[in-house]
Write an enzyme that holds these catalytic residues in place. Structure first.
Site, PDB file in Angstrom:
ATOM      1  N   CYS A  82       0.782  -1.073   0.098  1.00 28.95           N
ATOM      2  CA  CYS A  82      -0.024  -0.100   0.113  1.00 28.95           C
ATOM      3  C   CYS A  82       0.892   1.225   0.028  1.00 28.95           C
ATOM      4  O   CYS A  82       1.429   1.383  -1.002  1.00 28.95           O
ATOM      5  CB  CYS A  82      -1.043   0.024   1.136  1.00 28.95           C
ATOM      6  SG  CYS A  82      -2.471   0.857   0.961  1.00 28.95           S
ATOM      7  N   HIS A 180      -3.573  -5.050   1.862  1.00 26.58           N
ATOM      8  CA  HIS A 180      -2.851  -5.042   3.357  1.00 26.58           C
ATOM      9  C   HIS A 180      -2.616  -6.688   3.281  1.00 26.58           C
ATOM     10  O   HIS A 180      -3.467  -7.033   4.476  1.00 26.58           O
ATOM     11  CB  HIS A 180      -3.591  -4.407   4.204  1.00 26.58           C
ATOM     12  CG  HIS A 180      -3.211  -3.063   4.290  1.00 26.58           C
ATOM     13  ND1 HIS A 180      -2.153  -2.233   5.234  1.00 26.58           N
ATOM     14  CD2 HIS A 180      -3.834  -1.964   3.571  1.00 26.58           C
ATOM     15  CE1 HIS A 180      -2.433  -0.895   4.864  1.00 26.58           C
ATOM     16  NE2 HIS A 180      -3.147  -0.823   3.983  1.00 26.58           N
ATOM     17  N   GLU A 182      -1.149  -8.106   5.584  1.00 28.00           N
ATOM     18  CA  GLU A 182      -0.761  -8.121   7.166  1.00 28.00           C
ATOM     19  C   GLU A 182      -2.046  -8.171   7.990  1.00 28.00           C
ATOM     20  O   GLU A 182      -1.952  -8.401   9.094  1.00 28.00           O
ATOM     21  CB  GLU A 182       0.324  -7.075   7.613  1.00 28.00           C
ATOM     22  CG  GLU A 182      -0.212  -5.840   7.973  1.00 28.00           C
ATOM     23  CD  GLU A 182      -0.481  -5.056   6.622  1.00 28.00           C
ATOM     24  OE1 GLU A 182      -0.214  -5.521   5.220  1.00 28.00           O
ATOM     25  OE2 GLU A 182      -0.869  -3.926   6.519  1.00 28.00           O
TER      26      GLU A 182
END
Ligand code: GLN
Length: 210
Positions: A82, A180, A182
């Site tokens: 990102c 994302h 994560e």
């Protein structure tokens, strides 16, 4: 035999702690990076999501931008998610802003709308080896004021796509994601980065000789 890779997470701003947790869960040794000296000894570095205007400001008057370019040129692998992808891009628009130029891509900031328009989706794997490794299980994606990859240079490999856009791509030892990874429970993208880091590290050790 090569030792385990050491991965840094740029810890200036944004969701670096979540990346550190994912990388640790994959078995990597993880270090937070706030200064250029902390890049020494790293094999790979994650540039997390956050806000690029804030990140660029925090890097002003430090040697960190030059050090990141030198880290790459010395053989270090980079993974930008990102905001991290925006920082690594060759060209940034909407609005234009400076970037490290470590990947031959153009990105459009906030291309999927504002914070409220953040969404979750799934990606289709484009790289056969990645898809086959996981029985073609779709990849969960979280988008938050995400940038769009609007141009990929000819040496850039598209790895996953969602709603017609490439969302995961690689050029040499640089990996970028517009989403994302994560923020999901899925470790596959981080595992892929660690594999890339290990390949690069092995290549460097072979070239360096005994
Ligand atoms: N919109 C942010 C930027 O342009 C990136 C958003 C994110 O990293 N989730 O810097």
């Amino acid at each position: 035999m090569a030792s385990d890779p050491i991965i840094g997470v740029l810890a200036l701003q944004g969701d670096y702690a979540a990346h550190a947790r994912m990388l640790s869960a994959c078995g990597a040794e993880v270090r937070e990076v706030r200064k250029s000296v902390q890049l020494a000894e790293l094999d790979g570095l994650v540039l997390p999501g956050g806000e690029t205007t804030a990140l660029l400001k925090l890097m002003e008057n430090t040697a960190l931008e030059e050090a990141l370019v030198a880290f790459h040129d010395d053989g270090g692998a980079l993974f930008g998610t990102c905001a991290g992808m925006i920082l690594l891009a060759g060209k940034v628009c909407s609005p234009a802003q400076r970037s490290l130029g470590l990947m031959d891509i153009d990105v459009e900031r906030n291309a999927y709308g504002r914070q409220m328009d953040s969404f979750e989706s799934v990606a289709e794997w484009l790289a056969a080896d990645l898809a086959a490794a996981d029985d073609h299980k779709p990849l969960p994606l979280v988008f938050i004021r995400a940038p769009r990859l609007v141009r990929l240079g000819q040496d850039v490999q598209a790895l996953a796509r969602c709603r017609g856009d490439v969302v995961l791509a690689r050029q040499g030892r640089v990996l970028v994601a517009s989403f994302h990874p994560e923020m999901s429970q899925d470790l596959r993208v981080h595992r892929f980065f660690l594999k890339l880091v290990c390949q690069e590290k092995k290549g460097r050790l072979l070239t360096a000789g005994p």
